[in-house]
Structure formats: structure tokens, C-alpha cells
Design an enzyme around this catalytic site. Sequence first.
Site, PDB file in Angstrom:
ATOM      1  N   SER A 189      32.156  41.454  39.270  1.00 36.42           N
ATOM      2  CA  SER A 189      33.319  41.501  38.370  1.00 36.42           C
ATOM      3  C   SER A 189      33.176  42.466  37.213  1.00 36.42           C
ATOM      4  O   SER A 189      34.129  42.656  36.454  1.00 36.42           O
ATOM      5  CB  SER A 189      33.615  40.093  37.825  1.00 36.42           C
ATOM      6  OG  SER A 189      34.214  39.300  38.828  1.00 36.42           O
ATOM      7  N   LYS A 241      35.838  44.990  36.913  1.00 35.97           N
ATOM      8  CA  LYS A 241      37.089  44.716  36.197  1.00 35.97           C
ATOM      9  C   LYS A 241      37.199  45.549  34.919  1.00 35.97           C
ATOM     10  O   LYS A 241      38.301  45.704  34.374  1.00 35.97           O
ATOM     11  CB  LYS A 241      37.196  43.230  35.861  1.00 35.97           C
ATOM     12  CG  LYS A 241      37.434  42.318  37.074  1.00 35.97           C
ATOM     13  CD  LYS A 241      37.574  40.865  36.651  1.00 35.97           C
ATOM     14  CE  LYS A 241      38.005  39.962  37.808  1.00 35.97           C
ATOM     15  NZ  LYS A 241      36.923  39.633  38.732  1.00 35.97           N
ATOM     16  N   SER A 286      37.380  35.787  34.274  1.00 36.88           N
ATOM     17  CA  SER A 286      37.188  36.695  35.407  1.00 36.88           C
ATOM     18  C   SER A 286      38.118  36.324  36.556  1.00 36.88           C
ATOM     19  O   SER A 286      37.748  36.392  37.727  1.00 36.88           O
ATOM     20  CB  SER A 286      35.721  36.661  35.877  1.00 36.88           C
ATOM     21  OG  SER A 286      35.354  37.864  36.495  1.00 36.88           O
TER      22      SER A 286
END
Length: 404
Positions: A99, A102, A157
Site C-alpha cells: 500500500s 498509494k 489504507s
Amino acid sequence: MAIDAPYSRKAAALAGLALAGTFLTSIPATAHSAAGGATAARAAGGRPAAHGPGVQVGAAPGVPDVPDWLSAKSWMVSDADTGDVLAAKAPHRRLPPASTLKTLFAVTVLPKFPAGSVRQVSAADLEGVGDGSSLVGVEEGGRYRVADLWRGVFLRSGNDAVHVLASMNGGWDDTAQEMQETARKLGARDTTVKSPDGYDTPGQVSSAYDLTVFGRAGLADPDFARYCATARARFPTSDGFTQIENTNRMLAGSHGLSPYPGIIGVKNGYTTHAGNTLVAAARRNGRTLLVTVMNPRSGENNAVYKEAGALLDWGFDSAGLARPIDTLRTVVRTPSEDRSGDRAKARPLTTDPVTARPEPHGSSRTSAAAGWAGGVGAVVLALAGALAWWRHGRRRGRPPEGEV
């Protein structure tokens, strides 16, 4: 004029030697980089730049040792303000980012939509959320402000929030392609985007260097900086609101950890394939450092946070001492406040660091310039000497064969 042959040959010889000196002295010296740092440090009588297998540190007096117990496959320490890379281990090793990808998603998409605009979520918006994904709790039919969705991305997340924002941005595949283009514009060449939320997907990779670039670009946006620094917030539900907490334990101070002193974000991640990953930024005494850690192997609880904290400690202890081993490209952004309309775009740009800041000490450009300057000076001196020698010969009664 013609010159007496013996003196002509001697003068030419002198000029030839000077010209050879020009080319020899103009060969660029080895840049103080990951490849050449160890050699340069030994030549200078300092400690080698390598501190353990694959680790590079800019050698300089007073620089402390990097902790020798770090287990991450790859990591990097850099100054977010100057772009100087202070230490690294395999910074361009391509690994699954989880993640932390991101950060690139936010750099690409966040500038486009006003925080107060509202999205009513459809079934299509949530289509394709991967099994086992981290979720913030976005519900079909719910109405969410863009700011709520971004808090879901940064704090929890939430892959569900990423899917909704990507749908607003034109779709999953288009967003992945745009992220890829953004990475290239930022000079991040190790990253291949397959799934914008960082979900394990074959072929999806990034590196400690690239993730640091994304984190630094994000911190240049006040909205990104605010979201990534938020420890706790309320998220809307069908019954009202629920409290959400940032999964970045260095920021939230959870799971047995205290908040890291000066912590300001950025993003953590975990998947089975990637292991734990983290991009962390902290600020002390007017200096902001970025640390990226990818896949610690020790098996210790909270290993990614402990290793990031140790590297931040080292970075602050080395402030003003460690020589840069590399330089991140400079990021220039248009103001993030200009977000009129759903498709309004900010322009993430890059500039050559040479135009933005002085060359690092020992760089190839600086060495080459100095070499050329020295070589040209040698030619001038040699020619002046040859001319003086010829004139000296004239004064001793050896006139040239003729004059024009």
C-alpha cells in the site's frame, strides 16, 4: 612569420605536452556516489562508504555508523528539503510495494477533485476490490465527500476508497496508466503499476528510491501532507460516524509503539508477497527526513517501524555531516488549491537538479569542468613559454628565416 626550425620543434613539443595534459586532466573524476564513494573515502583517509553488505553511506568525519542489525531487503534515508540521499541499501531493487504505492495514487489523483465534492457510490465503483483487501467501510449507495474518501485511503489504507476515487478519475485501468506516466515524469524508473491500490499483482514493483520520490512529491501538496499526518478521524457510516485510526503505528502510537518524535506521516503497507513496507517522514530542528523501508526479514514484531525509527535517528544524528551519495530529482507542482472541476489537473514536473541546486561535492560535472579549466590554463602557459623561448633565441642572434 616563420620560426627557426630547432626552436619551432621545441615549442611544438612543449605545446604538445601541454595539450596532452589538457586531455588527461579533463577526464572526469569519479563522482562521490554509491559506486565510487568507498574508493573516494579511502583515498581521503576516511571510513569506507560501505557499512555492511550493499549499504552505502557518504563518508565524512563524525558520521555515525548505520545500525548493523537492520534486516530490510532495501531502504533509503534522504533529506526531503534538499533531495540529498544520505544512506541507502539496494535503493533501486525492485520489490512489491504493497500500500505504499498509494502515495503515487494520491500524487496522481488527489489534485483533481475538490475536497468538499460528494460522490454517491455505485456498485460499479466497488467492483474488483480484491479478496482480503484492507477496507475503510465504503458502502454502495452511500454519499461521501472526497475528503472522507482520502482519509479512508491514508488512515485505513482502504482499497474500497481507492476504487471509488479511481472510478471518479476515469476508471481502474486509466488510473493505473496515469500513475505510470506520473512516475516517469517524477524520474521514478523502477516502478511498474498494475493495481493502483498496491494489491499484490504479478509484475507490480517499485523501489525504495521511487517510493521516496513519491513521498517527497506528496509532501509538496498541503492536502497530501495534512491527510498523511492525521492519526485519527471520523468516517461516515449509514448510522452516523465511526472513529478510524491510522494504521501507521509510528504516527498513531499503537500496538506497543509510541509516536516517533517529529513524525509527520507518510504511508505504510503490507501484503503477503511484499511483506511490510513503509515511507516515513519526520521533522526536527527545521530539517525534514524521509525514510523508506521495504520488507524487513527479522520476524520481530513492529520490525518495519523499529528499523525506520533507527534510520531516522541516524539521519538526524548525521544532519550536516553525511555527504550525499545521490540526489533526488527536484519536484515542482502547481498550487494544490486550484482544483476547480473534476478533471482539473495539477502538473507534477521535474527539473534537472543541476539547475535547482549546486552539484554535490565530487560530482562528475564539477570534476570535468575543473579539469578542462586546468588543461586550458596549461596550454596557455606552455604557449607563453614557447614564445618567450623563441624571443630569447632572437636576442641571442638567431633570427628566423624570414618574416612576412
